[in-house]
Design a protein around this motif. Sequence first.
Motif, PDB file in Angstrom:
ATOM      1  N   PHE A  83       0.829  -0.974  -0.136  1.00 38.05           N
ATOM      2  CA  PHE A  83       0.045  -0.247   0.018  1.00 38.05           C
ATOM      3  C   PHE A  83       0.874   1.425   0.055  1.00 38.05           C
ATOM      4  CE2 PHE A  83      -2.386  -3.387   2.559  1.00 38.05           C
ATOM      5  CZ  PHE A  83      -3.210  -3.649   1.433  1.00 38.05           C
ATOM      6  N   PHE A  84       1.107   1.738  -0.926  1.00 41.39           N
ATOM      7  CA  PHE A  84       1.730   3.169  -1.428  1.00 41.39           C
ATOM      8  C   PHE A  84       1.118   3.941  -2.471  1.00 41.39           C
ATOM      9  CE2 PHE A  84       4.534   2.607  -4.959  1.00 41.39           C
ATOM     10  CZ  PHE A  84       4.110   1.262  -5.460  1.00 41.39           C
ATOM     11  N   PRO A  85       1.369   5.211  -2.028  1.00 41.88           N
ATOM     12  CA  PRO A  85       0.550   6.121  -3.301  1.00 41.88           C
ATOM     13  C   PRO A  85       1.303   5.858  -4.757  1.00 41.88           C
ATOM     14  CG  PRO A  85       1.290   7.416  -1.342  1.00 41.88           C
ATOM     15  CD  PRO A  85       1.926   6.018  -1.101  1.00 41.88           C
ATOM     16  N   TYR A  86       0.483   6.118  -5.569  1.00 44.21           N
ATOM     17  CA  TYR A  86       0.720   6.050  -7.064  1.00 44.21           C
ATOM     18  C   TYR A  86       1.560   4.621  -7.639  1.00 44.21           C
ATOM     19  CZ  TYR A  86      -0.646  10.691  -6.237  1.00 44.21           C
ATOM     20  OH  TYR A  86      -1.268  11.967  -5.875  1.00 44.21           O
ATOM     21  N   PRO A  87       1.075   3.565  -7.254  1.00 46.59           N
ATOM     22  CA  PRO A  87       1.956   2.348  -7.729  1.00 46.59           C
ATOM     23  C   PRO A  87       1.926   2.357  -9.290  1.00 46.59           C
ATOM     24  CG  PRO A  87      -0.053   1.585  -6.845  1.00 46.59           C
ATOM     25  CD  PRO A  87      -0.072   3.359  -6.360  1.00 46.59           C
ATOM     26  N   SER A 123     -11.765  10.436  -1.040  1.00 50.57           N
ATOM     27  CA  SER A 123     -10.580   9.626  -1.171  1.00 50.57           C
ATOM     28  C   SER A 123      -9.687  10.703  -1.811  1.00 50.57           C
ATOM     29  CB  SER A 123     -10.903   8.282  -2.113  1.00 50.57           C
ATOM     30  OG  SER A 123     -11.288   8.456  -3.332  1.00 50.57           O
ATOM     31  N   SER A 124     -10.029  11.685  -2.263  1.00 49.22           N
ATOM     32  CA  SER A 124      -9.006  12.702  -3.101  1.00 49.22           C
ATOM     33  C   SER A 124      -8.562  13.788  -2.165  1.00 49.22           C
ATOM     34  CB  SER A 124      -9.713  12.985  -4.412  1.00 49.22           C
ATOM     35  OG  SER A 124     -10.939  13.546  -4.214  1.00 49.22           O
ATOM     36  N   ALA A 125      -8.772  13.646  -1.005  1.00 51.13           N
ATOM     37  CA  ALA A 125      -8.347  14.531  -0.349  1.00 51.13           C
ATOM     38  C   ALA A 125      -6.773  14.815  -0.231  1.00 51.13           C
ATOM     39  CB  ALA A 125      -8.570  14.350   1.207  1.00 51.13           C
ATOM     40  N   PRO A 126      -6.592  15.781  -0.427  1.00 47.65           N
ATOM     41  CA  PRO A 126      -5.113  16.271  -0.788  1.00 47.65           C
ATOM     42  C   PRO A 126      -3.873  15.985   0.149  1.00 47.65           C
ATOM     43  CG  PRO A 126      -6.002  18.242  -0.506  1.00 47.65           C
ATOM     44  CD  PRO A 126      -6.986  17.096  -0.361  1.00 47.65           C
ATOM     45  N   PHE A 127      -4.039  15.871   1.371  1.00 52.64           N
ATOM     46  CA  PHE A 127      -2.765  15.821   2.472  1.00 52.64           C
ATOM     47  C   PHE A 127      -2.962  14.865   3.247  1.00 52.64           C
ATOM     48  CE2 PHE A 127      -2.885  20.186   0.609  1.00 52.64           C
ATOM     49  CZ  PHE A 127      -1.582  20.232   0.149  1.00 52.64           C
ATOM     50  N   GLN A 128      -3.699  13.608   3.017  1.00 54.96           N
ATOM     51  CA  GLN A 128      -3.551  12.690   3.782  1.00 54.96           C
ATOM     52  C   GLN A 128      -2.346  11.824   3.682  1.00 54.96           C
ATOM     53  OE1 GLN A 128      -7.536  11.159   2.357  1.00 54.96           O
ATOM     54  NE2 GLN A 128      -7.535  10.307   4.085  1.00 54.96           N
ATOM     55  N   THR A 129      -1.941  11.334   4.865  1.00 55.89           N
ATOM     56  CA  THR A 129      -0.715  10.723   4.687  1.00 55.89           C
ATOM     57  C   THR A 129      -0.819   9.294   4.339  1.00 55.89           C
ATOM     58  OG1 THR A 129      -1.063   9.892   7.040  1.00 55.89           O
ATOM     59  CG2 THR A 129       0.822  11.801   6.532  1.00 55.89           C
ATOM     60  N   ALA A 130       0.039   8.738   3.879  1.00 54.55           N
ATOM     61  CA  ALA A 130      -0.034   7.389   3.153  1.00 54.55           C
ATOM     62  C   ALA A 130      -0.090   6.207   4.228  1.00 54.55           C
ATOM     63  CB  ALA A 130       1.109   6.914   2.147  1.00 54.55           C
ATOM     64  N   HIS A 131      -0.839   5.298   4.082  1.00 54.54           N
ATOM     65  CA  HIS A 131      -1.169   4.293   4.760  1.00 54.54           C
ATOM     66  C   HIS A 131      -0.034   3.345   4.960  1.00 54.54           C
ATOM     67  CE1 HIS A 131      -2.692   1.074   7.228  1.00 54.54           C
ATOM     68  NE2 HIS A 131      -2.670  -0.087   6.133  1.00 54.54           N
ATOM     69  N   ARG A 132       0.804   2.977   6.001  1.00 52.78           N
ATOM     70  CA  ARG A 132       1.567   2.160   5.952  1.00 52.78           C
ATOM     71  C   ARG A 132       1.086   0.663   6.635  1.00 52.78           C
ATOM     72  NH1 ARG A 132       7.124   5.351   8.170  1.00 52.78           N
ATOM     73  NH2 ARG A 132       6.606   7.428   7.044  1.00 52.78           N
ATOM     74  N   PRO A 133       1.608  -0.390   5.881  1.00 55.22           N
ATOM     75  CA  PRO A 133       1.171  -1.532   6.345  1.00 55.22           C
ATOM     76  C   PRO A 133       1.858  -2.041   7.650  1.00 55.22           C
ATOM     77  CG  PRO A 133       2.792  -1.961   4.600  1.00 55.22           C
ATOM     78  CD  PRO A 133       2.571  -0.500   4.640  1.00 55.22           C
TER      79      PRO A 133
END
Lengths: 507, 103
Positions: free
Chosen positions: A27-31, A497-507
Amino acid sequence: MINLALSFILVFMTGFLFIHFLLKKIFFPYPRFLAVILAGPAGFLFASLLLFWSYVLSPINAAGIASLAFLGSVALLTVLYCRHPDISLPVSKPALWIYFFPFANHDSKLSWRTPEFWRCLFLFLFRILLLGLFFYALGIFLRLFLLSMLNNFYGGWDVKFIWHVKAKFFFRDPEQWQGMFSPVFNWTHPEYPLLIPAVVAWGWHWAGKELLIWPPMINGIFALAVPGLIFWYFLSKQRFMTAFLASSFFLLSGVFQFWMYEQYTDIPLCFFYTAAGLLLIQACRFRAVQFFFITGLMAGGALWTKNEGFVFAGWTTLLTGLLIVQRKLRSKAKSFSLSFLAGLSLPLGAFLYQKFMFTPRGEYWGAGHTLQDYFQMIFLDPQKTKIVFQGFAAYLFRNPDWNYLWWFFAAAILYRFWVNLRRRNFGNSQDIAGILTLMALAGYVTVLHISPYEIRMQIDTALIRLLLHASGLATVFAFETFEWVESSPKPASLKSSSAPFQTAHRP
Amino acid sequence: MILEENGPFPPFGVQFSPLENMLPPDQTVSFIMDYPFSPYGRTIEQIYTAQAALVPRILDPLGNQPAAIIFCSDAATADKRLKETGYRLIFPFANGKGIAVKS
């Protein structure tokens, strides 16, 4: 021509399916964006390795074997990819478009009398300017790319007299392909690794002729992937402004533009250095074996591109080992290490086979020096050391084409060192790019000491390109150190889900 | 037009193309220029271009092979270099160029 287009689509598909399939469960942004950037280079790497091993097995049927194996791989990857659904769970994907429209963060209409309105307006105008700079830099890149295809189709000296000569050995008479390793014409460097020659020959085989357009295309894809990686790296950390600034800065570097136009293999090498470094950062950040595997693969890509990459792959292996120990990843140390080594071993196998079987006596590899010789060359020749450091100082700090990158990098190193010293905390993931850059530069200082060529000539002809290899990582490190993190307004609603400044979820 | 093999441009090293039919692909031949080979020599580009054009043939710049390509700037220089290297011209072309064998 249709065949060439088909081969390119297959190369790209293979790279994309492979990388995206590996990264599906992290789970990371923009795979997908990362998979698109890595698709071309990874596909080229597979194609070159397949072609090389096919020539080793059966030179006459090599092109057919490689193509069939490649088609089989594409089919297998497609089946695997389709059978395992995409898991895109709670990774918040910051929407890029919202970044350019800060007003979108406000539910109600903003009155122009409020300070917030003017803040949003300023941000909007500033970010549009940023976008303009990015497209300007991209436009310059595309212009140079087209010029290299239309005006400099044979490429620079090394390209037409070394790399494409090897490609012609692959293509013209497969039975005579080992002629490229002949020590008789050692001025074409028979011991150089074969990623670019094999990829060039791969396209020519598919097209059935030595198409002029193919080599600049390969070069352009590698060249675009470097700023693409820088952009993705900052995007994945939700640093939109730094993503645009850093990638524009890199695209506007005169050194990058010149060697891209000349189609030198230093551009693909710069890509592999940057990719290995940035993916190692992500590997430590997300603690995922898949990232370690791709890091190893990219470090292997570097050594399969040029001999210098061998030193870099050594540094990357060392740093990966140190990070696994230092960052307390011991519980999974074995799987992380094995994943890294598995990725590295694919190109390393071909590299070692070439060195041991075809070119056991090279300028560096198998030069017949003892450890004592190396010690003397590196530490007991102060005159040479002085020339080498003078060369580094001149090409790092007095060359205007870098746009002051290395001043910026030096300042970042000093600043980070001071901050880390105060916090007594070394080895943050933020430092990895800087450490790898320093390692690469230290490696080149050593290599120049053991170079068989006249040192001033070597510095004049090669040093700027050696520095280019690490410039992607240096850019990332400098911008990450000095980035201005914009204070973001609190989103009115995080339901989207397109809120701009959420932090990425870390597994 | 750039999608064709050479497009509108002359093939790379076109000046060496007549030699392709005269030299077997698996042969190593010497390449003799105005001056003895040096990695930093003035005429170095000629042998690089010839090698790129004549692949898969291998060019030996040191004159150790039974056959040689003579690529000098004029006939007088070619004669001088033939004597120095011990070759005998068997297929002379114009202006100090041709194919020679060890005498």
